[in-house]
Design a protein around this motif. Structure first.
Motif, mmCIF file in Angstrom:
data_model
loop_
_atom_site.group_PDB
_atom_site.id
_atom_site.type_symbol
_atom_site.label_atom_id
_atom_site.label_comp_id
_atom_site.label_asym_id
_atom_site.label_seq_id
_atom_site.Cartn_x
_atom_site.Cartn_y
_atom_site.Cartn_z
ATOM 1 N N GLY A 16 5.166 -2.976 9.118
ATOM 2 C CA GLY A 16 4.473 -4.269 9.172
ATOM 3 C C GLY A 16 3.463 -4.158 9.735
ATOM 4 N N SER A 17 2.351 -5.388 9.874
ATOM 5 C CA SER A 17 1.083 -5.689 10.119
ATOM 6 C C SER A 17 1.373 -5.971 11.588
ATOM 7 N N LEU A 18 0.640 -4.957 12.180
ATOM 8 C CA LEU A 18 0.387 -4.795 13.708
ATOM 9 C C LEU A 18 -0.879 -5.478 14.043
ATOM 10 N N ARG A 19 -0.915 -6.074 15.366
ATOM 11 C CA ARG A 19 -2.024 -6.009 15.571
ATOM 12 C C ARG A 19 -2.472 -5.424 16.178
ATOM 13 N N ARG A 48 0.162 8.433 3.000
ATOM 14 C CA ARG A 48 0.879 7.435 2.978
ATOM 15 C C ARG A 48 1.203 6.899 4.054
ATOM 16 N N THR A 53 -4.770 1.907 7.836
ATOM 17 C CA THR A 53 -5.175 1.187 7.952
ATOM 18 C C THR A 53 -5.386 0.792 9.422
ATOM 19 N N LYS A 57 -8.309 -0.906 11.501
ATOM 20 C CA LYS A 57 -8.141 -2.252 11.611
ATOM 21 C C LYS A 57 -7.969 -2.562 13.572
ATOM 22 N N ASP A 73 -11.340 -3.352 0.582
ATOM 23 C CA ASP A 73 -10.018 -3.138 0.225
ATOM 24 C C ASP A 73 -9.837 -2.056 -1.388
ATOM 25 N N GLU A 75 -8.147 -0.472 -3.972
ATOM 26 C CA GLU A 75 -7.519 -0.796 -3.748
ATOM 27 C C GLU A 75 -7.157 -1.402 -5.728
ATOM 28 N N ASN A 76 -7.793 -2.278 -5.525
ATOM 29 C CA ASN A 76 -7.115 -3.931 -6.884
ATOM 30 C C ASN A 76 -8.617 -3.640 -8.048
ATOM 31 N N ASP A 78 -10.982 -2.122 -10.764
ATOM 32 C CA ASP A 78 -10.699 -0.896 -11.969
ATOM 33 C C ASP A 78 -11.893 -0.303 -12.596
ATOM 34 N N GLU A 89 -21.328 -9.105 -2.800
ATOM 35 C CA GLU A 89 -20.834 -10.061 -2.045
ATOM 36 C C GLU A 89 -19.887 -9.785 -1.155
ATOM 37 N N GLU A 93 -23.061 -12.597 1.292
ATOM 38 C CA GLU A 93 -22.008 -13.342 2.390
ATOM 39 C C GLU A 93 -22.287 -12.850 3.725
ATOM 40 N N ASP A 156 -11.351 0.707 2.186
ATOM 41 C CA ASP A 156 -10.119 1.508 2.142
ATOM 42 C C ASP A 156 -9.473 1.850 0.832
ATOM 43 N N GLU A 157 -8.919 3.196 0.706
ATOM 44 C CA GLU A 157 -8.683 3.268 -0.620
ATOM 45 C C GLU A 157 -9.751 3.682 -1.098
#
Lengths: 390, 709
Positions: A16-19, A48, A53, A57, A73, A75-76, A78, A89, A93, A156-157
């Motif tokens: 899960g996503s830990l705080r 992995r 992460t 975090k 991240d 990972e997406n 390409d 970007e 920002e 990340d990744e």
């Protein structure tokens, strides 16, 4: 920085996503990483589910004074184009939030007659993207300097992104990007990078070298393999999860969990998650749960992947020697390469290369004391022995 | 009017009804609700997925978890729960998030959802993902989000790998967004290479056990106001009925719910009628399923649906005139979609349809005789393993429900009374009840069965046997024979004096001198074989007689069935003869057909070793040579068959105990076993348990060991 809270109750939450405040047992490690960042960029590498992460975090949430942090991240992504746009970007920002002045990068785009980033297209061999990248880093550097801080980009990744480029036959783009980033690191001294990935840097470099790109573009980045918890930190985590799961504090149970998980964060979570459903939580139950957990199919760590990915990671003619080496190490842990030579039909160079490759790819680890090799995880060794019928 | 139950959309039911229908899932639901609540209330994001085949109860679990979490959140308002519609196919992650936004409640002090959606649609496309995420986060405030998704695997397929990576990134970034999902499979999205690897806690839903299945049907009867039916289902007869159905169809809750809806409430025990109506309802469903398959997959599924036996790729290829490589490709896809499963023996794979109903539905439509046979068989199986059918450690003789002895006595008297009166329906029903309780007082059971079978001059009893479809399908008779044959010798002592014919049969072997009984047995076995039943049933029967009643009885049965025995059967008999120290039986009957085979040589050698004092002296030179050449597996057999004897024999005993059953598990008997349909495989295992043939039982893998996941 947030201090370690040893009485915290944390619900079990495998995967899960830990705080950030729930990421325990990593403070010393994180301090080491920040110390390393004072002087150079770093890479955090591990298979992995080892906690990269979560660590980043927590690093981001509780970063020391004097740092501006930003994460993305990859990972997406390409393509090189996608990477440059994303970086532009992100940085714009940040910079435009801090200063009202037009950024160097924006000015460059204006000079190219581009008003919207989506219209910025380039060929990998063009200089425009390099200039844009350079200007982006210049903006970051100036921002950091202006605030008397340093800017750190968490990517990340990163290694996965590079390997995806290489897999698609775009090694040239990957190499150009690495070169451009190294140039930026050398020129802009207030900018650092934290590159994370579940594929090792040497593995990425190997793929690029195989395509004829021999630049050592990452040799200024300090690679850190993210370790499993050591015993003391594992006990902190186990204790907090026990309290969260309303399990009685038990040294025997805690011992058993540490012993079988070897300090693997995901396994610790999974064991306690299942233990709380057990009618009689006991060290024996821990062993039983563990055996079920690593039994394919359906094992959450997908250990079979360590077998399945070999044909993709090694040329066909090396596969048999690779299996032979892994079989041998599984049966004779911590043997030195010299001792292995007598048992394997390999010359020293071939064996050394294979051992290095298998270490980079997280199968093996070299033991400093014995100068021999063993499986990185004891449970992986057991799985290997079982699957290979050794 | 609100629905009382729903087979396909349990989410339509209110929480109270769902709770009432929750059977066998309490622990898993409680765990899920507590774990999700603990995580979301501490600000974490948690990801769970409930996985299982169609009809296993995923939607029910989903509805229950959703209802309980909403109840829990009523007081605390810590999380916004958004449940996506069951049928939803997002074109992208933006589409998914837009749907989440659309389903969020309108709340005071927040912009209208509809206007935010409109803004999202009209905004720049490149910004849509960020905008959607911002809008959702804005509506949540400090609360977490629990996204509830059915058919998650299909949604992930729609999103593609990049969409999955974006989803993972999104939930990691948002921190307090959780997902609770159901899926038919985790294949394709949880492997190391998949973006969501290790993110989800996978909860596999298992089929219900027999008691839970019964309880589910009872609850349905109660909720539907069927008081009489509810009561009947609580009776022995009712429980037997459900157990029989369970034995054939397994513990899929939706199937059980369907069975309930097809019970003839005036004649609920009509098992054949149940199956027939079920087949009627399901036929269009299976037809539609066939339509959805690819052109190449259809003949493969059709082949397996028509065949009552798992098939190898080669057989499917031959049967469908399709190249083996293509068949393998189709099978992989069908397996991934849970339509077919593979049984694994060594390196070989055999395939059969995952859903027994598919095959049964086809059979019922086509062949009433087979339908009758199935319902009879199911009834018997239900009896044999009332509480623990199909389990690897099945021990029916210990597992049966144990009612008070006086109940059994009364029931026995009642059966005999109705039998004399000629009330065959009553005899039938009461005998079923008695059989169901046979474990606790098997002498009564065997008295009845044996009596009915053997007193052929008694017309009523004979009629009873006829009624059990002796000629159509003899499983009942065979099973009765098993019950007699495996019974302890006390049977003879306990026979009631009022049945003189049976009492006269003091030597049990005389049973087999009854020509008609032998004829019945042979007919039954042939009938079973013709229907695709186990080819080794005759063998098993002979083995049981050999073990319990000696060589003479076994020899008579053997001679009656000899023409039906294959060479493989003879080999198994040879091994069994040696196992049971029946040298005479072997040498007179089985040695001849096995002459010249490896098994024949081995068994002769083993007998020779048996008869030697030092394990060596009586071996012929040929046998000696043979034993040396085959030392390992002769030792294996020896260890298995003569575990109490000293191991000081000439051949090596170096074979490890794990290889002990190498011969049996590596040879043709298991291969033959693999060729049986699932129901028959269970039957064999049950039979072997009755035979106390634990060594043979180990050689035949249990279902959970066979199925390749």
């Amino acid at each position: 920085m947030c201090s370690e809270v040893t009485k915290l109750e944390i619900p079990t939450n495998p995967g899960g996503s830990l705080r950030p405040e729930h990421v325990l047992g990593r403070n010393e490690l994180i301090q080491r990483y920040w110390a390393a960042l004072e002087t150079q960029s770093i890479a955090l590498l591990a298979p992995r589910r080892v906690g990269k992460t979560s660590i980043t975090k927590r690093m981001i949430a509780y970063h020391p004074d004097g740092w501006i942090v930003h994460s993305r991240d990859l990972e997406n992504l390409d393509s090189l184009e996608g990477f440059v746009r994303a970086l532009f970007e992100d940085v714009e920002e940040h910079v435009s939030r801090s200063t009202q002045v037009t950024t160097h990068a924006r000015k460059l785009l204006d000079s190219l007659g581009i008003t919207q980033l989506k219209d910025f297209h380039f060929k990998p061999q063009s200089l425009d993207w390099r200039r844009l990248l350079d200007h982006v880093f210049k903006d970051l550097d100036e921002l950091a300097l202006q605030r008397d801080e340093k800017f750190v980009l968490f990517w990340d990744e990163f290694t996965y992104f590079l390997s995806e480029l290489a897999n698609e036959g775009r090694e040239r783009e990957a190499m150009d990007l690495l070169d451009a980033l190294r140039a930026a690191r050398q020129r802009y001294l207030h900018v650092r990078m934290v590159l994370t990935g579940s594929i090792g840097l040497p593995e990425v470099e190997r793929r690029l070298r195989a395509a004829g790109h021999n630049n050592r573009a990452l040799n200024d980045v300090a690679a850190h393999i993210v370790p499993l918890f050591d015993e003391a930190n594992a006990r902190i985590v186990i204790g907090a999860l026990f309290r969260g799961a309303k399990l009685p504090a038990s040294a025997a149970l805690s011992d058993a969990i540490y012993r079988v998980s070897e300090g693997h964060p995901m396994l610790i979570q999974l064991l306690i998650e299942r233990l709380k459903r057990s009618e009689r939580p006991s060290p024996e139950a821990v062993d039983t749960i563990f055996t079920e957990l690593i039994e394919p199919p359906g094992d959450p760590l997908d250990l079979r992947h360590y077998i399945d990915r070999l044909p993709a990671n090694f040329p066909a003619e090396q596969l048999e020697p690779v299996y032979a080496v892994l079989d041998h190490v599984a049966l004779h842990p911590e043997q030195t390469p010299t001792a292995m030579l007598s048992a394997l039909d390999l010359d020293r160079t071939a064996l050394t290369n294979l051992l290095r490759h298998l270490t980079d790819d997280f199968y093996l680890v070299k033991v400093r004391e014995s100068r021999g090799y063993r499986f990185r995880f004891g449970f992986l060794r057991r799985f290997w022995i079982e699957e290979r019928g050794l | 009017m609100k629905p009382v139950s729903s087979r396909f959309s349990p989410r339509l039911l209110d929480l109270e009804t769902l709770e009432a229908l929750t059977v066998g899932r309490e622990a898993v639901c409680a765990h899920l609700v507590d774990s999700i609540w603990d995580a979301v209330s501490s600000g974490q994001g948690r990801f769970d997925v409930v996985v299982g085949p169609r009809g296993i109860g995923k939607s029910h679990t989903f509805g229950l978890v959703e209802g309980r979490l909403r109840e829990r959140d009523k007081a605390q308002q810590q999380v916004v729960i958004v449940a996506l519609p069951e049928e939803f196919h997002p074109s992208s992650l933006v589409h998914l998030l837009a749907k989440v936004l659309e389903l969020m409640p309108d709340e005071d002090g927040l912009p209208r959802v509809a206007s935010q959606l409109a803004n999202l649609r009209m905004g720049p496309q490149g910004e849509a993902l960020k905008t959607a995420q911002r809008l959702i986060a804005g509506r949540l405030g400090a609360r977490g989000l629990l996204l509830m998704v059915e058919n998650f695997d299909a949604i992930l397929r729609d999103l593609g790998t990049k969409g999955q990576a974006s989803l993972r990134r999104l939930v990691q970034r948002m921190g307090c967004w959780s997902i609770f999902a159901t899926a038919r499979t985790t294949k394709g999205w949880t492997e190391q290479t998949a973006p969501l690897h290790g993110t989800f806690n996978v909860e596999q839903l298992a089929p219900l056990d027999a008691s839970s299945a019964t309880e589910l049907i009872r609850q349905l009867a109660r909720l539907h106001g069927q008081t009489d039916l509810h009561e009947w289902l609580g009776s022995d007869e009712g429980r037997l009925h459900v157990h029989s159905t369970y034995a054939l169809l397994g513990g899929n809750p939706r199937v059980m719910a369907m069975v309930f809806h097809h019970l003839d409430h005036d004649d609920p025990g009509d098992l054949y009628g149940n199956f027939f109506r079920l087949a009627e309802e399901l036929t269009p469903y299976y037809q539609e399923q066939m339509e959805r398959l690819s052109r190449g997959q259809r003949p493969v599924v059709e082949f397996l649906a028509e065949r009552w036996s798992p098939a190898s790729v080669t057989e499917i290829s031959n049967g469908t005139f399709c190249p083996q490589a293509s068949v393998s490709t189709h099978l992989r896809a069908l397996k991934r979609d849970h339509l077919v499963h593979a049984l694994k023996v060594g390196k070989n794979r055999y395939y059969e349809l995952s859903d027994p109903l598919h095959r049964i539905a086809r059979a019922m439509k086509r062949d009433q005789q087979l339908g009758n046979a199935l319902s009879n068989m199911a009834r018997v199986w239900g009896v044999m393993a009332r509480n623990d059918f199909g389990h690897a450690s099945l021990s029916p003789l210990q597992a049966f429900h144990a009612p008070p002895p006086e109940y059994i006595e009364n029931l026995t008297s009642e059966i005999l009374r109705h039998s004399i009166k000629g009330d065959d329906n009553k005899v039938d029903a009461l005998t079923d009840c008695l059989i169901a309780h046979g474990q606790s007082d098997s002498s009564s059971l065997h008295t009845i069965c044996g009596t009915l079978l053997l007193t052929k001059s008694d017309k009523k009893a004979h009629h009873f046997i006829d009624m059990q479809s002796r000629r159509d399908f003899g499983v009942y008779v065979i099973t009765s024979l098993y019950l007699i044959l495996t019974h302890n010798p006390a049977l003879r002592r306990e026979l009631p004096l009022s049945w003189p014919k049976l009492v006269q049969s003091t030597d049990i072997s005389l049973f087999y001198a009854t020509d008609e009984l032998l004829e019945i047995t042979r007919d039954c076995i042939r009938s079973i074989e013709q229907k695709g039943g186990p080819k080794s049933l005759a063998t098993l029967l002979i083995i049981s007689v050999l073990r319990d009643f000696g060589e003479n009885a076994a020899a008579q049965l053997y001679q009656s069935l000899e023409h039906d025995l294959t060479l493989q059967n003879q080999k198994l008999l040879g091994v069994a003869a040696w196992f049971h120290n029946s040298r005479l039986f072997y040498e007179d009957l089985v040695a001849q057909p096995l002459a010249g085979t490896d098994e024949g040589r081995s068994i002769s050698t083993l007998f020779a070793i048996d008869s030697s004092s030092d394990g060596h002296s009586t071996l012929s030179p040929e046998q000696e040579e043979w034993s040396l050449e085959n030392a390992d597996w002769l030792a294996t057999l020896w260890i298995a068959g003569r575990p109490t004897l000293p191991t000081s024999h000439t051949f090596s005993l170096s074979t490890g105990s794990e290889d002990r059953f190498e011969l049996l598990s590596g040879q043709s008997s298991v291969k033959a076993f693999m060729y049986l349909p699932r129901e028959m495989r269970r039957f064999i295992r049950v039979s072997l348990t009755f035979l106390h043939a634990s060594n043979l039982l180990e050689a035949f893998p249990a279902e959970d060991q066979l199925i390749e996941h």
